[in-house]
Design an enzyme around this catalytic site. Structure first.
Site, short mmCIF file in Angstrom:
data_model
loop_
_atom_site.label_atom_id
_atom_site.label_comp_id
_atom_site.label_asym_id
_atom_site.label_seq_id
_atom_site.Cartn_x
_atom_site.Cartn_y
_atom_site.Cartn_z
N SER A 225 -23.57 -28.13 -37.52
CA SER A 225 -24.65 -27.87 -36.58
C SER A 225 -25.88 -27.34 -37.38
O SER A 225 -27.21 -27.54 -37.06
CB SER A 225 -24.29 -27.04 -35.47
OG SER A 225 -23.53 -27.58 -34.63
N HIS B 158 -27.25 -21.16 -30.24
CA HIS B 158 -27.37 -22.13 -31.01
C HIS B 158 -28.55 -23.09 -31.13
O HIS B 158 -28.75 -23.34 -32.18
CB HIS B 158 -25.80 -23.09 -30.59
CG HIS B 158 -25.56 -24.20 -31.31
ND1 HIS B 158 -25.87 -25.69 -31.33
CD2 HIS B 158 -24.55 -24.16 -32.37
CE1 HIS B 158 -25.17 -26.16 -32.27
NE2 HIS B 158 -24.34 -25.32 -32.87
N ASP C 65 -30.02 -29.43 -27.42
CA ASP C 65 -28.94 -28.40 -27.69
C ASP C 65 -28.73 -27.41 -26.42
O ASP C 65 -28.87 -27.67 -25.20
CB ASP C 65 -29.49 -27.56 -28.97
CG ASP C 65 -28.40 -26.71 -29.77
OD1 ASP C 65 -27.49 -26.45 -29.38
OD2 ASP C 65 -28.05 -27.47 -31.04
#
Length: 1003
Positions: free
Chosen positions: A613, A289, A186
């Protein structure tokens, strides 16, 4: 029939443009189309490519090269890249890659040998052509960008917490996932977060209290061996990683929770100029994220989350005792145009994660278009799974469009995003009506205050459409102060809209969707309620009236849950041709609270994110819980256990959803998954046979299977022509006698044998399911399930088939008032019937396009319509004209279709069989960019709706209209017409059994 033409709004024009935009996907051999190509006629561009060779990588090598023994792990073991044989074979692969590159004069940039035998190099067109013809080269793909996919507590909702929760049954949060390493590929990690707080890594192996053998609870404690981070794992193997230093990231950032952290940016750093690089060149996360996904999967238990001085409650990762290995391969650019990661860096991250020894990979990366099965990333994942690593992938956020999924390969678990109990807020209007939406920012009652549309309080120089969207700098403080503003969703980030309202002095915001999209619980800078559908339309309409007022309050009845979110991407998989059901499963993905990186989140340590996600790390965490209990289980057995114990998601009215292309097997049930009863397992030989079956040449000589026969926990047949039999093998996890039951309306299912007896775990049984079309509508998806039951154990597999009763042309054409046409059909049964409806010819509507204008019409599809044909006729010299139709056209699902090429008569047509009644929108667009605005293009527009008793404009007969035939053998039919209008187009629907049919288009 039609309304008057009018100009499309800015948002509608944007939607039309997006739907008309085409993309160039990477092609398989002999050549890959470079990412910069603009069409098939473009010259091959120089660029960086990934070249895959035929020899197996370390993860699957079986000992067939020279005298080097096999390196592939035995069942229930993980790959060990530190052995002498592994080092010898890696050297062999690297030498092979170097020699292949030298043959064309290229220099290798990166070598990959663990999960894929691939190298990257910069190639010109000549080198591309020569490599494509080089023996042993099996794939060439451009190095392209990939992007992160963008009960109120998800762990409570999943049933993990509480005295009777799954954590308690596993020994508490201190043991839930212990001994398991989750690799998160990520944007990196913010190691200072409370979700990752843990003791420092110490030098030396864990020991007992007195220096002896470590106790049961201490044996999995990670430690340092020089600069290597080491952890003995639950499966008896060892993880070995490193804490890679870099910008604002030292070795001390790792601890007994984050046991390893690396970054992979060689390709990205080469592609992005230093002046446009944002964030940190290190494993540190600047965007948030990666921190969010890692903490969702395995963050600490019982962490108090706060943001903007507000207490948001206590959160936990799904597998709080698991450890995290960070593999940063997604990056930020300063202007946002080069955010994401390149294929070369992502493959490097996967390669390293498997080499290090992770047990689970979370991959919250996906696109709007499906990755090919032999894409380098998907190939790397195939070999990672073959090496025993469970891979959880995000399905994508391009829903609710059909076939919008990514990461659809059978060897990964593709995850859809579902809702949980909403954080709610209520908008009460001055007319007394109230509407409940999603809100995490309304703590106390706000108002009553004036309610206005953004466009009505815009600055003098702002565009009204921009102000309606509350774009930065568009609202006038003198007109906004003290008011609540209604802002349309779109164009700018949702939180940027509330920031603009706050800047202009507004005291609250009502965020409204223009379509039926998701509602999200963002942490807005002022009190905000997010509405969708009819509620949003009602508030917008009221705000447009004079003296409108509103009050915002906390709370309100939550919507039915779990539902699949509107943004979650849907199947069917195009790569799988409908013969593999994707997504696999649904997990919480809407308004998920987790740790984030403060630089990218207005200084916050925690925030709410939504997306597939967020769903993928829930599945990754659950896999870690599974492996902690069953360390030797295969990735596909764990996936099967999750899928066959899942529950259907809900529809708005609270009923069980049958939309398997949205939900897969349904919402994961954490407490049930550990008791699956039976599992459907598969491994690399099965996947290779599947690939051969869908037309991918694996170069292995593996014999193809029918793709529907892959031993999968679901059943899918993209084209059920009359009858088909599928085969499955199940392995028992508990003894018992299991009885089969099939729920599949319109299709007769025969399971043989229908009773399976298992005397002990580990036994295997094979069965078949014969599916015969009876009354199911041809061409329409039929969904249901196969359930094996033994006592209180149920093993449920979703089924998705598309029945076909006849193979017939979609359209035949004729001219003149009288004539005939003969065509061939192939029936699936021994009886063939053909019934005609029409011909129908509706009045023409005339219009003109000026310059680059677009015009759209609203048209009605009446109830009982069997087929509809929408056509637009242009002058033959009209130039580049396009158009599309969108609306509730098929099975009540919002769908869209584009006009094909203009035919030789200057007509563009969309034919819609079996439409659902409702309103459709037809857009006619001039695509030529003349820039003058002076060109005028006349056209005529027509919608022919055909119902069972439509008044006919002429006569059509088909012979024979009823006949005994041989199934699977072509039969000729002749359609004859008379009295058809000569100057306007007319349409006939020729219907066969089960609603299948052919359009006869005349003149």
């Amino acid at each position: 029939m039609t309304s008057q033409p009018r100009r499309a709004s800015r948002t509608r024009r944007a939607a039309i443009g997006a739907l008309l935009t085409t993309s160039i996907a990477a092609l398989s051999l002999p050549l890959a189309t470079p990412a910069t190509a603009t069409g098939q006629d473009s010259p091959l561009a120089a660029g960086t490519y990934l070249i895959t060779l035929a020899d197996q990588p370390l993860a699957t090598y079986d000992g067939t090269v020279d005298d080097i023994p096999a390196t592939r792990p035995t069942p229930s073991r993980k790959l060990d890249v530190t052995t002498t044989n592994a080092k010898r074979y890696r050297t062999h692969l690297v030498d092979e890659q170097t020699q292949v590159a030298k043959k064309v004069g290229a220099t290798v940039r990166q070598h990959y040998a663990v999960t894929t035998n691939t190298f990257s190099a910069r190639l010109n067109a000549r080198q591309l052509v020569r490599l494509a013809a080089t023996k042993g080269v099996t794939g060439i793909a451009p190095d392209k960008f990939h992007h992160a996919t963008d009960d109120k507590n998800s762990t409570d909702f999943l049933g993990l917490s509480g005295r009777k929760g799954l954590w308690a049954s596993l020994g508490g949060t201190a043991k839930a996932g212990k001994g398991i390493v989750i690799g998160d590929i990520d944007t990196g990690v913010w190691p200072e977060s409370a979700s990752f707080k843990a003791p420092a890594l110490t030098t030396g192996k864990p020991t007992g209290k007195h220096g002896g053998k470590p106790g049961k609870d201490d044996r999995y404690r990670p430690y340092l061996d020089g600069t290597t981070t080491v952890m003995n794992k639950a499966d008896g193997t060892t993880f070995k990683g490193t804490c890679q230093t870099g910008e604002s990231f030292t070795a001390a950032a790792c601890n007994q929770k984050i046991i390893s952290a690396r970054y992979f940016g060689e390709g990205w750093l080469r592609a992005v100029p230093e002046s446009n690089r944002g964030g940190y060149i290190s494993p540190r996360d600047s965007e948030g994220h990666g921190t969010h996904t890692a903490s969702t999967a395995a963050g600490n238990a019982g962490v108090r989350a706060t943001a903007d001085g507000k207490d948001l409650g206590t959160i936990s990762g799904v597998a709080p005792a698991a450890t995290i290995a960070v593999y940063k391969a997604l990056w930020q650019s300063k202007d946002g145009t080069q955010d994401g990661g390149l294929t070369s860096d992502l493959v490097a991250a996967i390669d390293q994660a498997v080499a290090d020894g992770v047990d689970v990979i979370n991959y919250s990366v996906g696109g709007m278009y499906e990755s090919e099965y032999n894409d380098p990333i998907q190939t790397a994942f195939r070999n990672a799974s073959a090496a025993g690593v469970f891979v959880s992938t995000a399905g994508g956020n391009a829903g609710p469009e059909a076939s919008s999924l990514d990461n659809t390969a059978p060897w990964t678990t593709t995850v859809a995003a579902g809702t949980i109990a909403s954080h709610t807020g209520t908008v009460t209007l001055g007319n007394g009506k109230s509407y409940v939406g999603v809100s995490t920012s309304v703590q106390n009652t706000v108002g009553s205050a004036p309610l206005v549309l953004g466009a009505t309080v815009k600055t003098a120089g702002a565009d009204a459409a921009d102000a309606a969207l509350c774009i930065k700098g568009t609202l006038d403080p003198a007109r906004t102060a003290g008011k609540m503003v209604v802002c349309n969703r779109g164009t700018s980030a949702r939180i940027d809209k509330s920031a603009e309202v706050k800047r202009a002095g507004g005291i609250g915001m009502v965020l409204v969707n223009l379509g039926n999209e998701s509602t999200d619980g963002d942490l807005h800078s002022i009190p905000t309620v997010h509405l969708s559908g009819p509620d949003a339309a009602a508030v917008r309409a009221y705000a447009a009236t004079g003296n409108a007022t509103a009050t915002l309050a906390n709370g309100g009845k939550s919507a039915v849950y779990p539902q699949v979110t509107g943004f979650s991407s849907r199947g069917p998989s195009l790569d799988g041709k409908g013969d593999l059901l994707k997504p696999d499963i649904t997990a919480p993905g809407a308004t998920i609270l987790a740790a984030v990186a403060p630089p990218g989140n207005a200084g916050r340590d925690f925030d709410y994110y939504s997306g597939t996600s967020m769903a993928a790390p829930h599945i990754a965490g659950l896999a870690a819980l599974y492996l902690a209990e069953h360390p030797t289980w295969s990735p596909m057995s764990i996936k099967s256990a999750m899928m066959t114990t899942a529950s259907p998601t809900k529809t708005n009215d609270g009923k069980n959803s049958r939309d398997v292309f949205a939900q897969g097997a349904g919402e994961v049930e954490a407490r049930a998954m550990l008791r699956p009863g039976l599992v459907y397992d598969s491994s690399e030989p099965d996947w290779l046979a599947y690939l051969e079956g869908v037309g991918v040449d694996t170069g292995t000589g593996t014999k193809a299977i029918d793709p529907s026969d892959l031993n999968y926990p679901s059943i899918a047949i993209g084209d059920l022509f009359g009858t088909q039999t599928v085969t499955r093998t199940v392995t028992a996890t508990s003894a018992g006698t299991y009885r089969a039951k099939v729920d599949l309306p319109g299709v007769k299912a025969t399971v043989s044998p229908s009773v399976l007896h298992f005397s002990h775990p580990g036994q295997k049984r094979t069965f078949t399911v014969k599916l015969d079309v009876t009354t199911a509508r041809a061409g329409a998806l039929a969904t249901g399930s196969l359930t094996w039951a033994s006592g209180r154990i149920t093993v449920r597999s979703p089924i998705a088939v598309t029945p076909q009763s006849v193979r017939a042309p979609a359209e035949i054409k004729g001219t003149g008032a009288k004539g005939s046409a003969t065509y061939s059909v192939t029936p699936a049964t021994s009886t063939l019937t053909a019934t005609t409806y029409g011909p129908v010819s509706s009045p023409l509507t005339k219009g003109t396009l000026t310059g680059t204008a677009e015009v759209y019409y609203e048209a009605t599809i009446p109830a009982g319509t069997k087929a509809s044909q929408i056509s637009v006729h242009f002058d033959l010299d009209a130039g580049n004209i396009g158009g599309l139709v969108w609306g509730p056209m098929v099975d009540g699902v919002l769908q869209s279709a584009q006009f094909g090429d203009v035919d030789s008569e200057g007509t563009a047509t969309i034919s819609v069989p079996q439409p659902t009644a409702g309103t459709i929108f037809v857009a006619v667009i001039a695509l030529d960019e003349t820039g003058t605005g002076e060109s005028v293009t006349p056209y005529t527009y027509q919608v022919n709706n055909i119902a069972e008793k439509s008044p006919a404009t002429g006569k059509v007969t088909v012979t024979p209209d009823h006949a005994r035939v041989t199934p699977g053998t072509p039969t000729d039919l002749t359609a004859a017409w008379s009295g058809a209008p000569a100057v306007t187009r007319s349409t006939t629907w020729i219907e066969y059994s089960n609603g299948a049919g052919t359009f006869l288009t005349l003149n």
